[in-house]
Scaffold this active site. Structure first.
Site, PDB file in Angstrom:
ATOM      1  N   LYS A  52       0.844  -1.198   0.000  1.00  0.00           N
ATOM      2  CA  LYS A  52       0.000   0.000   0.000  1.00  0.00           C
ATOM      3  C   LYS A  52       0.882   1.252   0.000  1.00  0.00           C
ATOM      4  O   LYS A  52       0.631   2.203  -0.740  1.00  0.00           O
ATOM      5  CB  LYS A  52      -0.955  -0.020   1.206  1.00  0.00           C
ATOM      6  CG  LYS A  52      -2.096  -1.005   0.982  1.00  0.00           C
ATOM      7  CD  LYS A  52      -2.876  -1.364   2.221  1.00  0.00           C
ATOM      8  CE  LYS A  52      -3.849  -2.507   1.885  1.00  0.00           C
ATOM      9  NZ  LYS A  52      -4.573  -3.038   3.002  1.00  0.00           N
ATOM     10  N   GLN A  96      -5.084  -1.755   9.124  1.00  0.00           N
ATOM     11  CA  GLN A  96      -4.947  -3.090   8.543  1.00  0.00           C
ATOM     12  C   GLN A  96      -5.595  -4.153   9.438  1.00  0.00           C
ATOM     13  O   GLN A  96      -5.302  -4.237  10.622  1.00  0.00           O
ATOM     14  CB  GLN A  96      -3.448  -3.393   8.341  1.00  0.00           C
ATOM     15  CG  GLN A  96      -3.174  -4.685   7.615  1.00  0.00           C
ATOM     16  CD  GLN A  96      -3.688  -4.678   6.178  1.00  0.00           C
ATOM     17  OE1 GLN A  96      -3.488  -3.742   5.419  1.00  0.00           O
ATOM     18  NE2 GLN A  96      -4.393  -5.734   5.795  1.00  0.00           N
ATOM     19  N   ASP A 119     -11.379   2.441   3.122  1.00  0.00           N
ATOM     20  CA  ASP A 119     -11.701   1.013   2.966  1.00  0.00           C
ATOM     21  C   ASP A 119     -13.214   0.828   2.776  1.00  0.00           C
ATOM     22  O   ASP A 119     -13.673  -0.241   2.397  1.00  0.00           O
ATOM     23  CB  ASP A 119     -11.286   0.255   4.244  1.00  0.00           C
ATOM     24  CG  ASP A 119     -10.027  -0.573   4.036  1.00  0.00           C
ATOM     25  OD1 ASP A 119      -9.713  -0.881   2.880  1.00  0.00           O
ATOM     26  OD2 ASP A 119      -9.381  -0.907   5.043  1.00  0.00           O
TER      27      ASP A 119
END
Ligand code: NAP
Length: 282
Positions: A52, A96, A119
């Site tokens: 990422k 995460q 997200d």
């Protein structure tokens, strides 16, 4: 033999467009910024986080990493999220998953500002997807839709079957296919006659997490087969939920693993971060 959907190529072309947009913003003194938070030392999470950050750098975005020890308390993590919610150079926040067991991931997701929730896991953003008025789409299902678009695969009126009903992949996938006017069925571990259902699909999406689960007998001749799964086979080799070798001669289009859906996920995260920054600066 099916057309093999090249996720790497589609992803590269999307990233080129994102890079151009980032450069235009940078010329006005605005740089999209993503904060990536990782708790503990799960090796798979470490790889995802590194990719990422690398993705951000490649398109000219700013990124910050917060690597916290396994013993971090929920309170400490929530404090960090609050700090990032208020940080002006950060437009997207990604925590995460999975988090260590002593931390309630729902509480952490709920604490992320919906405007920075790149997200798209916050209930506000999930609700927006339900009514079709979204700012961000969850990265993996959004990546699948981009792949279908790139190969001119029209969803409207098609019989679509999704195997898997997770909040991250299966459920949002159902919504996106529905919004694209597909007739959608979702299957899971309690589905009776799974094979009967999947054999009806013009577009079959597998998001199960079981190596080579979908065999040729589960696929209709000429179906589009999208494999979201990331698994290891008996030899430790990366493979999807679809038995690629068996299905490729029956499908009209198929995504390989690796090189199919996988590369799109981070690209969609970059797209969401760009959108968040644009929104903040309009
Ligand atoms: P998950 O949360 O474990 O969900 C798996 C789903 O599959 C569940 O809904 C489960 O049903 C269903 N399932 C399990 N066994 C089944 C069976 N025998 N028949 C029918 N359905 C069955 O997994 P996930 O997070 O959605 O991930 C799925 C896969 O995608 C994994 O391999 C993961 O690594 C991969 N993934 C890839 C990306 C990417 O970037 N390409 C991103 C995210 C995930 P129940 O609900 O009834 O248990």
């Amino acid at each position: 033999m099916a057309v093999i959907i090249d996720g790497k190529a589609v992803s590269l072309s999307c990233r080129e467009k994102i890079k151009e947009e980032v450069a235009k913003m940078a010329a006005k003194g605005i740089v999209p910024g993503l904060a990536v938070v990782i708790v503990g030392d799960n090796p798979a999470s470490r790889t995802y986080v590194n990719n990422k950050k690398k993705g951000c750098a490649e398109v000219g975005m700013y990124s910050e990493e917060y690597a916290l020890p396994e013993e971090t308390t929920q309170e400490e993590l929530l404090e960090l999220v609050e700090k990032l919610n208020n940080k002006e150079d950060i437009h997207g926040i990604l925590v995460q998953l999975p988090l260590p067991k002593h931390i309630d991931d729902k509480a952490v997701i709920a604490a992320i500002s919906p405007q920075k929730d790149v997200d798209a896991f916050h209930t506000e953003n999930v609700g927006r997807i339900m009514i079709g008025e979204y700012k961000f789409l969850p990265c993996t299902p959004a990546g699948v839709m981009e792949l279908l678009k790139a190969y001119n695969i029209d969803v409207a009126g098609k019989e679509c079957v999704v195997i898997g009903r997770s909040n991250i992949v299966g459920k949002p996938m159902l919504m996106l296919l529905l919004q694209a006017n597909g007739t959608v069925t979702i299957c899971h571990s309690r589905t009776k006659d799974l094979k009967e259902t999947t054999r009806r699909a013009d577009i079959l999406v597998a998001a199960i997490g079981k190596a080579k689960f979908v065999g040729a007998d589960m696929v209709k001749e000429g179906a589009v087969v999208i494999d979201v799964g990331i698994n290891r086979d008996e030899n430790g080799k990366l493979c999807g939920d679809v038995d690629f070798e068996a299905v490729k001669d029956k499908a009209s289009y198929i995504t390989p693993v690796p090189g199919g859906v996988g590369p799109m996920t981070i690209t969609m995260l970059l797209k969401n971060t760009l959108e968040a920054c644009r929104d903040e600066n309009k």
